[in-house]
Design a protein around this motif. Structure first.
Motif, PDB file in Angstrom:
ATOM      1  N   LYS A 496       0.816  -1.217   0.000  1.00  0.00           N
ATOM      2  CA  LYS A 496       0.000   0.000   0.000  1.00  0.00           C
ATOM      3  C   LYS A 496       0.847   1.262   0.000  1.00  0.00           C
ATOM      4  O   LYS A 496       0.421   2.302  -0.512  1.00  0.00           O
ATOM      5  CB  LYS A 496      -0.936  -0.012   1.210  1.00  0.00           C
ATOM      6  CG  LYS A 496      -0.217  -0.026   2.569  1.00  0.00           C
ATOM      7  CD  LYS A 496      -1.199  -0.113   3.722  1.00  0.00           C
ATOM      8  CE  LYS A 496      -0.463  -0.091   5.072  1.00  0.00           C
ATOM      9  NZ  LYS A 496      -1.401  -0.193   6.205  1.00  0.00           N
ATOM     10  N   SER A 531      -5.029  -6.892   4.216  1.00  0.00           N
ATOM     11  CA  SER A 531      -5.183  -5.506   3.769  1.00  0.00           C
ATOM     12  C   SER A 531      -4.233  -4.574   4.513  1.00  0.00           C
ATOM     13  O   SER A 531      -3.903  -3.497   4.017  1.00  0.00           O
ATOM     14  CB  SER A 531      -6.631  -5.047   3.963  1.00  0.00           C
ATOM     15  OG  SER A 531      -7.001  -5.137   5.330  1.00  0.00           O
ATOM     16  N   SER A 532      -3.783  -4.980   5.681  1.00  0.00           N
ATOM     17  CA  SER A 532      -2.816  -4.154   6.415  1.00  0.00           C
ATOM     18  C   SER A 532      -1.489  -4.041   5.655  1.00  0.00           C
ATOM     19  O   SER A 532      -0.721  -3.105   5.870  1.00  0.00           O
ATOM     20  CB  SER A 532      -2.555  -4.745   7.795  1.00  0.00           C
ATOM     21  OG  SER A 532      -2.034  -6.064   7.702  1.00  0.00           O
ATOM     22  N   ARG A 534      -1.337  -4.881   1.964  1.00  0.00           N
ATOM     23  CA  ARG A 534      -1.622  -4.536   0.575  1.00  0.00           C
ATOM     24  C   ARG A 534      -2.488  -3.302   0.434  1.00  0.00           C
ATOM     25  O   ARG A 534      -2.411  -2.569  -0.551  1.00  0.00           O
ATOM     26  CB  ARG A 534      -2.311  -5.725  -0.108  1.00  0.00           C
ATOM     27  CG  ARG A 534      -2.689  -5.475  -1.552  1.00  0.00           C
ATOM     28  CD  ARG A 534      -3.496  -6.628  -2.124  1.00  0.00           C
ATOM     29  NE  ARG A 534      -3.957  -6.298  -3.461  1.00  0.00           N
ATOM     30  CZ  ARG A 534      -5.063  -5.635  -3.731  1.00  0.00           C
ATOM     31  NH1 ARG A 534      -5.860  -5.236  -2.748  1.00  0.00           N
ATOM     32  NH2 ARG A 534      -5.404  -5.361  -4.971  1.00  0.00           N
ATOM     33  N   GLY A 535      -3.321  -3.037   1.428  1.00  0.00           N
ATOM     34  CA  GLY A 535      -4.329  -2.008   1.272  1.00  0.00           C
ATOM     35  C   GLY A 535      -5.496  -2.553   0.467  1.00  0.00           C
ATOM     36  O   GLY A 535      -5.710  -3.764   0.394  1.00  0.00           O
ATOM     37  N   ASN A 536      -6.253  -1.660  -0.158  1.00  0.00           N
ATOM     38  CA  ASN A 536      -7.430  -2.095  -0.926  1.00  0.00           C
ATOM     39  C   ASN A 536      -7.410  -1.541  -2.349  1.00  0.00           C
ATOM     40  O   ASN A 536      -8.450  -1.260  -2.936  1.00  0.00           O
ATOM     41  CB  ASN A 536      -8.717  -1.652  -0.217  1.00  0.00           C
ATOM     42  CG  ASN A 536      -8.901  -2.347   1.118  1.00  0.00           C
ATOM     43  OD1 ASN A 536      -8.982  -3.575   1.177  1.00  0.00           O
ATOM     44  ND2 ASN A 536      -8.931  -1.576   2.194  1.00  0.00           N
TER      45      ASN A 536
END
Length: 797
Positions: A496, A531-532, A534-536
């Motif tokens: 991310k 997601s922590s 890669r993110g979204n």
């Protein structure tokens, strides 16, 4: 009062009049078109208004869901009037049909781009113990780039990189891993060799060679390797007619005087022959630019040079030998010498054209170590060398990552002055990380057995490094940084922290329809990444990212025969697709996720080869080829077809490049996914898009195109095809080979005849457009000289 100079000589008069003419010409260039936008190519563009724009409703075309027609960046319309678009919505610049706003800017501004003077920094910092002969000193940072297996501030520490995983009573050599070794392990590289006490101590012992082979339980099944039992007899024995691998004389083996284990071979780089008895050149980035030696993939640079390809001179180098991209106009020496033992840094004033790219000299774990430690010569690179040290190109699917890097490093757009840079290139080789995952105990996936997560961690470490070592990231929050994600699904697993940057990919999935990991390889599934980390973010953002063509090796015969220009009358097949069609066919991929089921749907309707049940497609027709049977005449069959299918495999496949390079109109069937240059070029001018749900209507859709429309698209492909070829990188290699051999090989001869813009030229043109049209740049207060008039600049400087 206006005063006029007195003309003391006719030469003064001529010079003044000439200056006025140049000024008038420049004004005219900005205020009127250079040529009509409807200029014809091979007759296809005459009377363009007579052809209505292709319509999705009656031609099967569809806009990209979620992507629309958005280009990279958003440009103004200041140059709109002088450069009108044609009736297809395209504006032609240097042969290619661009999206209107991009084509206008390039047509009006690129031709008048002037050189600017850039002060390049030639550094002279020293490293501890000069890296002890075990690495190369980065003279900009004063940091060592250590060879594989060495570490420390001065490369003083020798690492212990084991070949085997921890052993147990059941597995005395540990569980299987690529580097597995029952012989001598070189712990600087985690590679297996015969070792001392054998006749050929430097002969590799590839994994299957060193272990017992069991016969299969069924007649047609393959042999099974027993990884718990070392095959010492077949490695080390010197008795009888069957010598052990490590003692076999190559001449005796080739003369059939002795037998040897057939599972043994020569896999590592830098040698050929069944027994690695023929030394060859190793493969390195730009082959070390003539200023170093390639040692298994890592450039061991001459003392006066550094960088991954030894292309950066230090302050102690000879100016006359500097690379072409750094040839100075003048060199300024400092008045005072440094007092800490470093050499004086040199300021070299060089004339360059923007955009300017600064390339990070990352620690070698992100690039050179990946090459140096590979266990299979064809991994990570797009060429090796023959026994005569001639170039051997091959279709390494991800070879574009190497080709683009080499072009940037040797380009006049490269700068060492990061303060003047417009872009920052971060060279991490994700394709090499993926193909080499599980190579050795020190290089393997450790989280959820996901190669995608493993790759994400590499990119995150590279981000941490440039943020800690350099001040440039925070100036734009990384928006002017460029990362290449060449693997199957692109930048889906980008951490991310770097998502603001420009992502180069081969497959632009916007996730508007296929909003999940589409791969059939479980280890590459990015859905499972937290997601922590890669993110979204989506896999591709058409507003900032760019899809580049995949690597295709040079085919001199196809270039000589001009397959891309084969006339329509010789293209007798209406539609053509040759490739894996899934589980219904022999040797087909069994996973239902493969190709997201798209190839399977196409085969069900139009399959021209019998499936396992002996059935053809429901709508089989003689003028459509949809087959899984590999053809030795694949390129010729593409060039004998009007339309060619561009369908996904595990993410991207090379079908778009195959079609364009053979002059066949691409038929794209993959919703919500951008193909090479699709957010900058006007795809309506040379491709057809068919929605996945319209596959049953495919042949009807194609039959609706009239001759004028087909000729128009074919003409655009003839003008555009070289933009899908990495010619620049290949010609760099041709120049290196020219220094070694008096005769040029076929690929070099044919490539040297080509003159149109290639992948790298297109890449630079897109970056130049973005430099002056990306919205985030318009409010930057950068005191730079851009070499363009104000009408081309979209910012307040």
């Amino acid at each position: 009062m206006v005063s006029f100079p007195s003309w003391k000589s006719p030469w003064t008069l001529l010079a003044t009049v000439g200056s006025l003419l140049i000024l008038v010409s420049l004004t005219h260039l900005l205020l009127s078109p250079l040529f009509p936008s409807s200029l014809d190519f091979f007759g296809a563009r005459q009377n363009s208004n007579s052809c209505a724009p292709f319509n999705a409703s009656d031609r099967g075309r569809s806009e990209i869901p979620g992507g629309g027609e958005s280009p990279v960046g958003v440009g103004g319309d200041d140059l709109g009037a002088p450069f009108p678009v044609d009736s297809y919505g395209a504006l032609t610049y240097r042969g290619a049909p661009w999206k209107a706003e991009i084509g206008r800017w390039l047509s009006g501004c690129e031709p008048i781009l002037a050189e600017v003077e850039v002060a390049e920094n030639v550094s002279g910092k020293s490293c501890k113990n000069d890296c002890g002969g075990r690495g190369v000193c980065n003279r900009e940072l004063g940091q060592c780039r250590c060879f594989h297996g060495y570490a420390g501030e001065g490369c003083e520490s020798k690492l212990q990189l084991n070949c085997n995983l921890p052993e147990s009573s059941e597995l005395p050599f540990g569980p299987y891993i690529v580097s597995m070794c029952p012989a001598y392990c070189d712990t600087t590289r985690a590679m297996c060799f015969c070792g001392q006490g054998t006749k050929y101590p430097n002969r590799p012992v590839a994994e299957a060679c060193g272990f017992k082979i069991n016969l299969p339980s069924q007649p047609d099944d393959p042999n099974v390797t027993d990884w718990s039992k070392g095959d010492f007899e077949n490695i080390f024995t010197t008795n009888g007619t069957k010598h052990g691998w490590c003692n076999v004389d190559p001449e005796d083996a080739y003369a059939s005087k002795v037998n040897y284990k057939v599972e043994c071979d020569c896999k590592y780089d830098c040698a050929l022959g069944q027994f690695c008895e023929i030394p060859t050149s190793c493969t390195c980035i730009n082959q070390c630019s003539g200023h170093g030696h390639c040692r298994g993939g890592f450039c061991e640079c001459d003392r006066d040079y550094y960088g991954i390809d030894c292309s950066i001179p230090s302050a102690s180098s000879t100016v006359q030998e500097w690379p072409a991209w750094l040839r100075p106009v003048k060199v300024n020496l400092p008045e005072k010498a440094p007092i800490n033992g470093d050499l004086m840094s040199i300021k070299a004033v060089v004339k360059k054209k923007r955009p300017l790219i600064y390339v990070y000299d990352l620690p070698p774990e992100f690039n050179a170590h990946l090459f140096e430690g590979r266990h299979y010569r064809f991994e990570c690179v797009n060429r090796i060398y023959t026994d005569k040290n001639r170039t051997y190109w091959f279709d390494q699917l991800y070879g574009a990552q190497m080709a683009l890097y080499e072009s940037i490093l040797a380009s006049p757009h490269r700068t060492m002055n990061a303060e003047e840079a417009d872009y920052f290139y971060v060279p991490v080789f994700d394709s090499c990380i993926m193909t080499r995952a599980e190579d050795a105990p020190h290089f393997r996936t450790k989280v959820m057995n996901l190669r995608s997560y493993f790759n994400l961690e590499f990119y995150k470490r590279a981000y941490d490094h440039i943020v800690e070592q350099y001040p440039y990231w925070n100036r734009s929050s990384g928006r002017d940084h460029i990362w290449f994600f060449s693997w199957d699904e692109g930048a889906c697993y980008a951490p991310k922290e770097i998502w603001n940057s420009i992502m180069l990919v081969h497959w632009g999935n916007t996730n508007t329809k296929h909003n999940y990991s589409t791969t059939a390889y479980r280890a590459d599934d990015w859905d499972k990444i937290p997601s922590s980390k890669r993110g979204n973010h989506p896999c591709f953002d058409p507003e900032k990212d760019l899809v580049l063509p995949a690597w295709k090796k040079p085919e001199p015969g196809a270039i000589w025969a001009k397959l891309w220009a084969r006339p329509r009358i010789e293209r007798t097949t209406l539609f053509y697709f040759n490739g894996n069609l899934g589980a219904a066919y022999e040797n087909g991929r069994r996973e239902k996720e493969y190709s997201m089921g798209i190839r399977q749907k196409l085969a069900e309707e139009f399959g021209s080869s019998p499936n396992k049940q002996g059935k053809l497609g429901r709508q089989y027709t003689v003028n459509a080829t949809v087959t899984n049977i590999r053809s030795s005449k694949y390129y010729d069959e593409l060039a004998s077809s009007l339309f060619c299918g561009v369908l996904p495999g595990d993410g991207w496949s090379g079908r778009m490049e195959d079609s364009i390079l053979r002059g066949c109109i691409p038929v794209i069937i993959q919703d919500g996914i951008y193909l090479p240059y699709e957010n900058v070029l006007n795809y309506k001018s040379f491709t057809v898009r068919v929605q996945e749900d319209d596959i049953p209507n495919l042949i009807q859709i194609l039959q609706r195109f009239n001759d004028t429309e087909i000729d128009f698209m074919l003409a655009n492909i003839r003008q555009t095809w070289q933009r899908f070829l990495y010619r620049d990188s290949m010609l760099l290699e041709a120049e290196r080979q020219k220094k070694l051999f008096t005769d040029a090989e076929g690929w070099a001869v044919e490539l040297s005849k080509l003159e149109e813009d290639d992948v790298f030229s297109t890449f630079i043109q897109v970056l130049h457009y973005k430099l002056h049209n990306d919205p985030w740049r318009q409010n930057l207060n950068q005191a730079k000289e851009f070499g363009l008039p104000n009408v081309c600049l979209k910012r307040n400087l």
